[in-house]
Design an enzyme around this catalytic site. Sequence first.
Site, short mmCIF file in Angstrom:
data_model
loop_
_atom_site.label_atom_id
_atom_site.label_comp_id
_atom_site.label_asym_id
_atom_site.label_seq_id
_atom_site.Cartn_x
_atom_site.Cartn_y
_atom_site.Cartn_z
N ASP A 30 50.51 50.37 -18.48
CA ASP A 30 51.27 51.52 -18.05
C ASP A 30 51.55 51.90 -16.52
OD1 ASP A 30 52.01 52.15 -20.78
OD2 ASP A 30 50.22 53.23 -21.04
N LYS B 214 43.90 54.32 -27.36
CA LYS B 214 43.93 53.84 -25.94
C LYS B 214 42.64 53.93 -25.35
CE LYS B 214 48.68 54.02 -24.51
NZ LYS B 214 49.87 54.58 -23.64
P1 NAP Z 1 49.33 63.72 -23.76
O1 NAP Z 1 48.24 63.20 -23.16
O2 NAP Z 1 49.18 64.43 -25.15
O3 NAP Z 1 49.79 64.84 -22.67
C1 NAP Z 1 50.79 65.71 -22.72
C2 NAP Z 1 51.09 66.39 -21.55
O4 NAP Z 1 52.34 67.29 -22.02
C3 NAP Z 1 49.86 67.35 -21.09
O5 NAP Z 1 50.07 67.51 -19.88
C4 NAP Z 1 50.50 68.65 -21.75
O6 NAP Z 1 50.08 69.93 -21.20
C5 NAP Z 1 52.11 68.72 -21.74
N1 NAP Z 1 52.65 69.41 -22.64
C6 NAP Z 1 52.85 69.37 -23.84
N2 NAP Z 1 53.40 70.19 -24.21
C7 NAP Z 1 54.07 71.03 -23.49
C8 NAP Z 1 54.77 72.18 -23.36
N3 NAP Z 1 55.50 72.73 -24.49
N4 NAP Z 1 54.91 72.78 -22.11
C9 NAP Z 1 54.37 72.17 -21.30
N5 NAP Z 1 53.59 71.07 -20.84
C10 NAP Z 1 53.50 70.62 -22.27
O7 NAP Z 1 50.55 62.83 -24.01
P2 NAP Z 1 50.88 61.36 -23.15
O8 NAP Z 1 50.48 60.45 -23.77
O9 NAP Z 1 50.59 61.73 -21.79
O10 NAP Z 1 52.45 61.45 -23.18
C11 NAP Z 1 53.23 62.26 -22.37
C12 NAP Z 1 54.85 62.01 -22.69
O11 NAP Z 1 55.16 60.85 -21.99
C13 NAP Z 1 55.27 61.99 -23.94
O12 NAP Z 1 56.67 62.37 -24.07
C14 NAP Z 1 55.26 60.35 -24.15
O13 NAP Z 1 56.52 59.77 -25.10
C15 NAP Z 1 55.79 59.98 -22.60
N6 NAP Z 1 55.16 58.55 -22.47
C16 NAP Z 1 56.27 57.85 -22.29
C17 NAP Z 1 55.76 56.34 -22.05
C18 NAP Z 1 57.08 55.34 -21.72
O14 NAP Z 1 56.62 53.96 -21.63
N7 NAP Z 1 58.13 55.74 -21.20
C19 NAP Z 1 54.38 55.86 -21.66
C20 NAP Z 1 53.54 56.89 -22.46
C21 NAP Z 1 53.82 58.11 -22.53
P3 NAP Z 1 48.49 70.36 -21.68
O15 NAP Z 1 47.60 69.82 -20.87
O16 NAP Z 1 48.83 72.04 -21.19
O17 NAP Z 1 48.54 70.44 -23.00
#
Ligand code: NAP
Length: 277
Positions: free
Chosen positions: A100, A64
């Site tokens: 998104d 992305k």
């Molecule tokens: P990302 O950029 O890797 O960000 C992950 C986030 O989760 C960060 O804020 C991270 O905090 C936090 N995190 C991870 N493990 C954690 C834990 N054990 N405890 C507390 N915080 C934790 O990922 P992303 O692309 O934003 O995606 C995040 C989520 O959104 C995923 O579950 C993904 O499947 C979902 N999502 C859904 C859609 C949809 O269409 N429904 C679209 C996009 C994403 P740190 O900064 O501290 O690491």
Amino acid sequence: MKTALFAWPAGHSLSPPMHNAAFSHLGIAATYEARGIPPRQLPAALAELRTGGWLGVNLSIPHKIAALAHLNEISPAAKAIGAVNTVQVHSGKLHGFNTDADGFYTGLTQLGDVQAGQLAVVLGAGGAARAVCYALLTRGIRVHVVNRTASTAEQLAAEFAPLGTITAGNIYAVEPEAVHIVVNTTAVGMHGGPAPTDLPLPHAVLAKLPRTALLSDLVYNPAITPFLAAANELGFTHTQNGLAMLLYQGALAFTYFTGQEAPVHVMKTALHAALGA
Ligand code: NAP
């Protein structure tokens, strides 16, 4: 004509059944497939789109951000968010969009009354959080970002400050009674994720929120995440999982690909069928 999801690994994606159902419903001779594209192959894969036969592609992890350097034009929203999830091929040129943000916002408006001036708590500060914060701030909604790594939330708040009222910090920095919207953008609660049984916020804080609050979890596997299960138990009625965002970002991407209004009901049915729900 072709469309695809470029991701690495390609994994199991719900986008092919969702888009293929829409093509078939509208009688459009196009296909959508999930392609595993390793990062070093992304420039060549995007260049191939210019050679004809392509309507566009969706991009997922880890492409992305990297794709930004290989496109002819990038929408203002995608620029501000810093990520492209949809590429439209138009006269041999590649136009990048981020669906998104608007996809999330459309889903949220299905959940209840959303108005400028309301306060939203965004849990997480990663890629999804950036799209969610952009969507909320550009509609005049105030945002407080809470993240495990505080510095990432602070950076996000500083960067997005020109878009509206945004703060970062502890969950206890906001009065629970004043919160209208909570969005879990962390991977907490996701099946197979880092903390599949945890809540993304303390239960005591959840319990103090007004029962009219809109609670959105971007996770959709499981359908009822720990966050949503706890909310249901506490009597919240406006809850939704990440299928709404997935559906509406896909619907917007479909329109960029085809120039046609997406058959949302068909795409929704296909999503549920693919999930076995
Ligand atoms: P990302 O950029 O890797 O960000 C992950 C986030 O989760 C960060 O804020 C991270 O905090 C936090 N995190 C991870 N493990 C954690 C834990 N054990 N405890 C507390 N915080 C934790 O990922 P992303 O692309 O934003 O995606 C995040 C989520 O959104 C995923 O579950 C993904 O499947 C979902 N999502 C859904 C859609 C949809 O269409 N429904 C679209 C996009 C994403 P740190 O900064 O501290 O690491």
